[in-house]
Design a protein around this motif. Structure first.
Motif, PDB file in Angstrom:
ATOM      1  N   GLN A 138       0.850  -1.396  -0.015  1.00  7.89           N
ATOM      2  CA  GLN A 138       0.028  -0.098  -0.010  1.00  7.89           C
ATOM      3  C   GLN A 138       1.050   1.250   0.075  1.00  7.89           C
ATOM      4  O   GLN A 138       1.976   1.255   0.605  1.00  7.89           O
ATOM      5  CB  GLN A 138      -0.883   0.004   1.183  1.00  7.89           C
ATOM      6  CG  GLN A 138      -1.761  -1.087   1.443  1.00  7.89           C
ATOM      7  CD  GLN A 138      -2.480  -1.368   2.595  1.00  7.89           C
ATOM      8  OE1 GLN A 138      -2.015  -0.829   3.821  1.00  7.89           O
ATOM      9  NE2 GLN A 138      -3.280  -2.152   2.909  1.00  7.89           N
ATOM     10  N   LEU A 155      -4.094   3.548  -1.087  1.00  9.99           N
ATOM     11  CA  LEU A 155      -4.368   3.041  -2.582  1.00  9.99           C
ATOM     12  C   LEU A 155      -3.369   1.822  -2.404  1.00  9.99           C
ATOM     13  O   LEU A 155      -2.009   2.112  -2.211  1.00  9.99           O
ATOM     14  CB  LEU A 155      -3.963   3.980  -3.900  1.00  9.99           C
ATOM     15  CG  LEU A 155      -4.103   3.207  -5.117  1.00  9.99           C
ATOM     16  CD1 LEU A 155      -5.663   2.820  -5.570  1.00  9.99           C
ATOM     17  CD2 LEU A 155      -3.484   4.283  -6.154  1.00  9.99           C
ATOM     18  N   ARG A 189      -7.163  -2.072  -3.878  1.00 12.11           N
ATOM     19  CA  ARG A 189      -8.015  -1.577  -2.646  1.00 12.11           C
ATOM     20  C   ARG A 189      -7.771  -0.236  -2.710  1.00 12.11           C
ATOM     21  O   ARG A 189      -6.735   0.245  -2.703  1.00 12.11           O
ATOM     22  CB  ARG A 189      -7.524  -2.239  -1.599  1.00 12.11           C
ATOM     23  CG  ARG A 189      -8.132  -1.781  -0.070  1.00 12.11           C
ATOM     24  CD  ARG A 189      -7.749  -2.382   0.867  1.00 12.11           C
ATOM     25  NE  ARG A 189      -7.982  -4.018   1.065  1.00 12.11           N
ATOM     26  CZ  ARG A 189      -8.659  -4.482   1.712  1.00 12.11           C
ATOM     27  NH1 ARG A 189      -9.361  -3.649   2.743  1.00 12.11           N
ATOM     28  NH2 ARG A 189      -9.093  -5.745   1.949  1.00 12.11           N
ATOM     29  N   LEU A 190      -9.103   0.266  -2.464  1.00  7.53           N
ATOM     30  CA  LEU A 190      -8.872   1.821  -2.031  1.00  7.53           C
ATOM     31  C   LEU A 190      -9.590   2.050  -0.646  1.00  7.53           C
ATOM     32  O   LEU A 190     -10.561   1.590  -0.378  1.00  7.53           O
ATOM     33  CB  LEU A 190      -9.899   2.533  -3.053  1.00  7.53           C
ATOM     34  CG  LEU A 190      -9.782   4.256  -2.874  1.00  7.53           C
ATOM     35  CD1 LEU A 190      -8.583   5.013  -3.167  1.00  7.53           C
ATOM     36  CD2 LEU A 190     -11.094   4.712  -3.993  1.00  7.53           C
ATOM     37  N   GLU A 191      -8.843   2.946   0.042  1.00  4.23           N
ATOM     38  CA  GLU A 191      -9.361   2.873   1.517  1.00  4.23           C
ATOM     39  C   GLU A 191      -9.303   4.498   1.880  1.00  4.23           C
ATOM     40  O   GLU A 191      -8.183   5.098   1.497  1.00  4.23           O
ATOM     41  CB  GLU A 191      -8.578   2.052   2.320  1.00  4.23           C
ATOM     42  CG  GLU A 191      -8.848   2.213   3.916  1.00  4.23           C
ATOM     43  CD  GLU A 191      -7.852   1.269   4.694  1.00  4.23           C
ATOM     44  OE1 GLU A 191      -7.911   1.536   5.978  1.00  4.23           O
ATOM     45  OE2 GLU A 191      -7.539   0.304   4.134  1.00  4.23           O
ATOM     46  N   TYR A 208     -13.740   1.141   2.995  1.00  6.16           N
ATOM     47  CA  TYR A 208     -12.922   0.454   1.919  1.00  6.16           C
ATOM     48  C   TYR A 208     -13.462   0.187   0.843  1.00  6.16           C
ATOM     49  O   TYR A 208     -14.701  -0.428   0.969  1.00  6.16           O
ATOM     50  CB  TYR A 208     -11.660  -0.323   2.378  1.00  6.16           C
ATOM     51  CG  TYR A 208     -12.449  -1.825   2.790  1.00  6.16           C
ATOM     52  CD1 TYR A 208     -12.504  -2.769   1.819  1.00  6.16           C
ATOM     53  CD2 TYR A 208     -12.992  -1.896   4.171  1.00  6.16           C
ATOM     54  CE1 TYR A 208     -12.856  -4.044   2.174  1.00  6.16           C
ATOM     55  CE2 TYR A 208     -13.240  -3.040   4.254  1.00  6.16           C
ATOM     56  CZ  TYR A 208     -13.391  -4.125   3.596  1.00  6.16           C
ATOM     57  OH  TYR A 208     -13.994  -5.442   3.849  1.00  6.16           O
TER      58      TYR A 208
END
Length: 241
Positions: A138, A155, A189-191, A208
């Protein structure tokens, strides 16, 4: 009489001593300083001096006390997460990552994750459970401080191996085993969320979104709408140590 003379001599000595004290007088900004020696000074504001005018301040100027900061450069974060999609699939997992500061407010995170997917399509549908072991990689943007709250964004991508824990389906009136698969997925993954200092620990709350791409689908892809699911939205809670 002797006592009276002694008092007079002491008073005269003190007077002469004070008269011999050298006082250096000079101006420092808007103040006049009387310097009597190392560690011994008096100071006062110059006559007809207005500090608002001298420093160019408005009458409603507010003096803000600086908040001490305690920025984090390297840390370990542990978190749990729960996600679902609009069909029947759900996921629950744990994640542990090591954070390394690349620059101020920019981190690289790497670690290990463990996720269980469960899909239940009703009493006459497929029941499927999957286990995923991944390596989260990440890039995190956001200030991380043990004294002040802040926002963050992540990201990342998580390559993972998966295996089937249990899979059943209906065959007429009988529930039988469904296809069991083992393979490899990649999950972007987007958080984003917030950091809240609690003592020397930082509590982290976020949301997320993740999309799972099956790299070993073969003749049957379990990561579909009718299987273990592809896209999940969820909530995450954890601590930064």
């Amino acid at each position: 009489m002797k006592h009276f003379l002694s008092i007079c001599v002491i008073a005269l000595s003190a007077f002469l001593s004070s008269a011999q004290t050298v006082i250096d007088n000079f101006t420092v900004g808007p103040f006049i300083v009387d310097y009597k020696g190392k560690g011994n000074i008096n100071y006062r504001l110059r006559e007809n001096t207005d500090l608002y005018e001298y420093f160019g301040l408005a009458k409603d100027t507010t003096i803000v006390t600086a908040v001490p900061t305690n920025p984090v450069t390297n840390a370990f974060a542990i978190s749990g997460y729960v996600g679902a999609n609009r069909f029947a699939a759900k996921e629950i997992g744990l994640e542990g990552v090591r954070k390394h500061a690349l620059k101020s407010s920019l981190f690289f995170n790497a670690g290990l994750s463990l996720t269980v997917d469960y899909a239940d399509f009703g009493s006459h549908g497929v029941h499927r459970g999957m286990l995923e072991i991944g390596v989260p990689l990440q890039i995190e943007l956001g200030r991380l401080d043990r004294s002040t709250a802040s926002l963050y964004g992540i990201l990342g991508i998580s390559p993972a191996v998966y295996t089937t824990l249990k899979a059943t389906k209906w065959n007429g009136s009988t529930r039988v085993d469904d296809v069991s698969k083992t393979g490899f997925i990649v999950a972007p993954r987007l958080e984003f969320g917030g950091n809240i200092p609690v003592g020397s620990t930082i509590m982290r709350l976020g949301v997320y979104g993740v999309y799972k791409i099956n790299c070993t689908a073969g003749d049957y892809n379990v990561y579909t709408i009718g299987g273990a699911g592809r896209m999940f939205l969820g909530a995450k809670i954890g601590v930064v140590l």
